[in-house]
Scaffold this motif. Structure first.
Motif, PDB file in Angstrom:
ATOM      1  N   ALA A 187      17.698  -1.752 -27.220  1.00 33.25           N
ATOM      2  CA  ALA A 187      17.623  -0.303 -27.435  1.00 33.25           C
ATOM      3  C   ALA A 187      16.175   0.183 -27.478  1.00 33.25           C
ATOM      4  O   ALA A 187      15.918   1.350 -27.758  1.00 33.25           O
ATOM      5  CB  ALA A 187      18.335   0.069 -28.735  1.00 33.25           C
ATOM      6  N   GLY A 188      15.220  -0.726 -27.228  1.00 34.27           N
ATOM      7  CA  GLY A 188      13.812  -0.345 -27.219  1.00 34.27           C
ATOM      8  C   GLY A 188      13.176  -0.246 -28.594  1.00 34.27           C
ATOM      9  O   GLY A 188      12.097   0.321 -28.747  1.00 34.27           O
ATOM     10  N   LYS A 189      13.845  -0.806 -29.599  1.00 33.03           N
ATOM     11  CA  LYS A 189      13.321  -0.787 -30.964  1.00 33.03           C
ATOM     12  C   LYS A 189      12.792  -2.161 -31.321  1.00 33.03           C
ATOM     13  O   LYS A 189      13.443  -3.170 -31.059  1.00 33.03           O
ATOM     14  CB  LYS A 189      14.418  -0.403 -31.971  1.00 33.03           C
ATOM     15  CG  LYS A 189      15.044   0.938 -31.715  1.00 33.03           C
ATOM     16  CD  LYS A 189      14.053   2.034 -31.998  1.00 33.03           C
ATOM     17  CE  LYS A 189      14.657   3.391 -31.687  1.00 33.03           C
ATOM     18  NZ  LYS A 189      13.685   4.446 -31.713  1.00 33.03           N
ATOM     19  N   ARG A 190      11.640  -2.198 -31.950  1.00 37.35           N
ATOM     20  CA  ARG A 190      11.077  -3.468 -32.409  1.00 37.35           C
ATOM     21  C   ARG A 190      11.213  -3.527 -33.922  1.00 37.35           C
ATOM     22  O   ARG A 190      10.735  -2.644 -34.635  1.00 37.35           O
ATOM     23  CB  ARG A 190       9.607  -3.544 -31.998  1.00 37.35           C
ATOM     24  CG  ARG A 190       8.944  -4.827 -32.408  1.00 37.35           C
ATOM     25  CD  ARG A 190       7.611  -4.999 -31.679  1.00 37.35           C
ATOM     26  NE  ARG A 190       6.692  -5.874 -32.356  1.00 37.35           N
ATOM     27  CZ  ARG A 190       6.873  -7.179 -32.533  1.00 37.35           C
ATOM     28  NH1 ARG A 190       7.957  -7.749 -32.100  1.00 37.35           N
ATOM     29  NH2 ARG A 190       5.967  -7.916 -33.149  1.00 37.35           N
ATOM     30  N   LEU A 191      11.862  -4.573 -34.389  1.00 32.56           N
ATOM     31  CA  LEU A 191      12.019  -4.768 -35.831  1.00 32.56           C
ATOM     32  C   LEU A 191      10.891  -5.661 -36.328  1.00 32.56           C
ATOM     33  O   LEU A 191      10.621  -6.708 -35.748  1.00 32.56           O
ATOM     34  CB  LEU A 191      13.369  -5.414 -36.151  1.00 32.56           C
ATOM     35  CG  LEU A 191      14.612  -4.643 -35.700  1.00 32.56           C
ATOM     36  CD1 LEU A 191      15.869  -5.394 -36.117  1.00 32.56           C
ATOM     37  CD2 LEU A 191      14.617  -3.231 -36.250  1.00 32.56           C
ATOM     38  N   GLY A 192      10.265  -5.249 -37.403  1.00 32.72           N
ATOM     39  CA  GLY A 192       9.166  -6.018 -37.972  1.00 32.72           C
ATOM     40  C   GLY A 192       9.658  -7.221 -38.759  1.00 32.72           C
ATOM     41  O   GLY A 192      10.865  -7.430 -38.945  1.00 32.72           O
ATOM     42  N   ALA A 193       8.712  -7.994 -39.244  1.00 31.68           N
ATOM     43  CA  ALA A 193       9.035  -9.185 -40.026  1.00 31.68           C
ATOM     44  C   ALA A 193       9.703  -8.838 -41.348  1.00 31.68           C
ATOM     45  O   ALA A 193      10.353  -9.689 -41.958  1.00 31.68           O
ATOM     46  CB  ALA A 193       7.768 -10.002 -40.287  1.00 31.68           C
ATOM     47  N   ASP A 194       9.569  -7.583 -41.790  1.00 28.46           N
ATOM     48  CA  ASP A 194      10.179  -7.174 -43.053  1.00 28.46           C
ATOM     49  C   ASP A 194      11.637  -6.742 -42.892  1.00 28.46           C
ATOM     50  O   ASP A 194      12.309  -6.463 -43.876  1.00 28.46           O
ATOM     51  CB  ASP A 194       9.354  -6.062 -43.716  1.00 28.46           C
ATOM     52  CG  ASP A 194       9.117  -4.861 -42.808  1.00 28.46           C
ATOM     53  OD1 ASP A 194       9.408  -4.939 -41.593  1.00 28.46           O
ATOM     54  OD2 ASP A 194       8.615  -3.839 -43.315  1.00 28.46           O
ATOM     55  N   ALA A 195      12.137  -6.717 -41.664  1.00 22.29           N
ATOM     56  CA  ALA A 195      13.557  -6.421 -41.446  1.00 22.29           C
ATOM     57  C   ALA A 195      14.370  -7.659 -41.809  1.00 22.29           C
ATOM     58  O   ALA A 195      13.872  -8.792 -41.730  1.00 22.29           O
ATOM     59  CB  ALA A 195      13.804  -6.036 -39.990  1.00 22.29           C
ATOM     60  N   GLY A 196      15.602  -7.463 -42.220  1.00 27.23           N
ATOM     61  CA  GLY A 196      16.439  -8.605 -42.574  1.00 27.23           C
ATOM     62  C   GLY A 196      17.870  -8.195 -42.832  1.00 27.23           C
ATOM     63  O   GLY A 196      18.247  -7.030 -42.699  1.00 27.23           O
ATOM     64  N   ILE A 197      18.659  -9.169 -43.204  1.00 29.36           N
ATOM     65  CA  ILE A 197      20.073  -8.965 -43.541  1.00 29.36           C
ATOM     66  C   ILE A 197      20.357  -9.708 -44.836  1.00 29.36           C
ATOM     67  O   ILE A 197      20.014 -10.887 -44.980  1.00 29.36           O
ATOM     68  CB  ILE A 197      21.015  -9.517 -42.441  1.00 29.36           C
ATOM     69  CG1 ILE A 197      20.853  -8.743 -41.141  1.00 29.36           C
ATOM     70  CG2 ILE A 197      22.471  -9.522 -42.900  1.00 29.36           C
ATOM     71  CD1 ILE A 197      21.324  -7.301 -41.198  1.00 29.36           C
ATOM     72  N   THR A 198      21.002  -9.024 -45.764  1.00 28.36           N
ATOM     73  CA  THR A 198      21.523  -9.668 -46.961  1.00 28.36           C
ATOM     74  C   THR A 198      23.032  -9.762 -46.792  1.00 28.36           C
ATOM     75  O   THR A 198      23.696  -8.745 -46.584  1.00 28.36           O
ATOM     76  CB  THR A 198      21.190  -8.857 -48.230  1.00 28.36           C
ATOM     77  OG1 THR A 198      19.769  -8.793 -48.372  1.00 28.36           O
ATOM     78  CG2 THR A 198      21.796  -9.500 -49.472  1.00 28.36           C
ATOM     79  N   ALA A 199      23.551 -10.971 -46.834  1.00 31.97           N
ATOM     80  CA  ALA A 199      24.999 -11.177 -46.728  1.00 31.97           C
ATOM     81  C   ALA A 199      25.536 -11.592 -48.091  1.00 31.97           C
ATOM     82  O   ALA A 199      24.982 -12.470 -48.743  1.00 31.97           O
ATOM     83  CB  ALA A 199      25.316 -12.256 -45.698  1.00 31.97           C
ATOM     84  N   SER A 200      26.610 -10.945 -48.494  1.00 29.91           N
ATOM     85  CA  SER A 200      27.318 -11.322 -49.717  1.00 29.91           C
ATOM     86  C   SER A 200      28.712 -11.776 -49.321  1.00 29.91           C
ATOM     87  O   SER A 200      29.468 -11.007 -48.735  1.00 29.91           O
ATOM     88  CB  SER A 200      27.417 -10.118 -50.671  1.00 29.91           C
ATOM     89  OG  SER A 200      26.138  -9.670 -51.033  1.00 29.91           O
ATOM     90  N   ALA A 201      29.031 -13.025 -49.614  1.00 28.45           N
ATOM     91  CA  ALA A 201      30.356 -13.576 -49.321  1.00 28.45           C
ATOM     92  C   ALA A 201      31.124 -13.671 -50.631  1.00 28.45           C
ATOM     93  O   ALA A 201      30.661 -14.290 -51.583  1.00 28.45           O
ATOM     94  CB  ALA A 201      30.236 -14.955 -48.674  1.00 28.45           C
ATOM     95  N   THR A 202      32.292 -13.044 -50.663  1.00 31.82           N
ATOM     96  CA  THR A 202      33.110 -13.001 -51.866  1.00 31.82           C
ATOM     97  C   THR A 202      34.402 -13.772 -51.642  1.00 31.82           C
ATOM     98  O   THR A 202      35.112 -13.533 -50.661  1.00 31.82           O
ATOM     99  CB  THR A 202      33.442 -11.545 -52.244  1.00 31.82           C
ATOM    100  OG1 THR A 202      32.208 -10.854 -52.477  1.00 31.82           O
ATOM    101  CG2 THR A 202      34.309 -11.469 -53.481  1.00 31.82           C
ATOM    102  N   LEU A 203      34.701 -14.691 -52.537  1.00 35.78           N
ATOM    103  CA  LEU A 203      35.966 -15.411 -52.538  1.00 35.78           C
ATOM    104  C   LEU A 203      36.884 -14.695 -53.513  1.00 35.78           C
ATOM    105  O   LEU A 203      36.469 -14.370 -54.630  1.00 35.78           O
ATOM    106  CB  LEU A 203      35.759 -16.863 -52.981  1.00 35.78           C
ATOM    107  CG  LEU A 203      37.012 -17.718 -53.096  1.00 35.78           C
ATOM    108  CD1 LEU A 203      37.601 -17.998 -51.720  1.00 35.78           C
ATOM    109  CD2 LEU A 203      36.692 -19.020 -53.809  1.00 35.78           C
TER     110      LEU A 203
END
Length: 145
Positions: free
Chosen positions: A74-90
C-alpha cells in the motif's frame, strides 16, 4: 469444504513430552522449554511457558510480517516501533469443551486510526495463522491508541 493444498516451503517440528506440565523441544533444539499449566488453570505456574503463550508469540510474529507485507504493497513503511500484541485466551465452550480466542492489537505509530484498521484487516486476510484459524476461533482486531 476441503482445505486448500499448499506447496511446502518450510516445516517446523516440535515434540512435547508431559503435555501442559512437560517439556517441548524443536527438532533443531533452538526451542527447548519446560511447560507448566498456569495458576489460573489450577497449575503450579512459575517462570515457564505454556501453549497459549507459544501460540500468541507465533501468531503475533506471523501477523506482523503479514502487516508489513500489506503496508508495503500500500506504499506505507512501518518503522521498527510498529508491532503486534497477541492475546490468546483459553476458555470454556457452551458444549463443556475448551476453545481459544485471540485479540490482535496493532501498534502503528503515525498511522491514522482508519488507515491502521484497514491495514489490520488486510493483514488478517493474508496471514497464514489467520487463514488457518478462520471460522474456528474468534479473532478480534484492534489498534492501540
Amino acid at each position: 469444504m476441503a482445505p486448500t493444498p499448499i506447496t511446502p516451503l518450510y516445516t517446523a517440528t516440535a515434540t512435547t513430552h508431559g503435555g501442559r506440565d512437560g517439556h517441548v523441544r524443536s527438532s533443531d533444539g533452538v526451542l527447548d522449554l519446560p511447560l507448566a499449566m498456569p495458576k489460573e488453570l489450577g497449575g503450579k505456574g512459575g517462570a515457564v511457558t505454556n501453549p497459549e503463550q507459544l501460540f500468541a508469540a507465533g501468531y503475533s510474529a506471523c501477523f506482523e510480517s503479514a502487516l508489513r507485507l500489506v503496508a508495503g504493497k500500500a506504499g506505507k513503511r512501518l518503522g521498527a516501533d510498529a508491532g503486534i500484541t497477541a492475546s490468546a485466551t483459553l476458555g470454556k465452550t457452551p458444549d463443556g469443551g475448551f476453545g481459544l480466542a485471540v485479540e490482535l492489537k496493532g501498534i502503528l505509530p503515525g498511522i491514522p486510526l482508519e488507515e491502521a484498521t484497514q491495514l489490520m484487516h488486510a493483514a488478517h486476510a493474508v496471514c497464514p495463522y489467520s487463514r488457518a484459524t478462520a471460522g474456528n476461533i474468534e479473532v478480534k482486531l484492534s489498534v492501540a491508541q
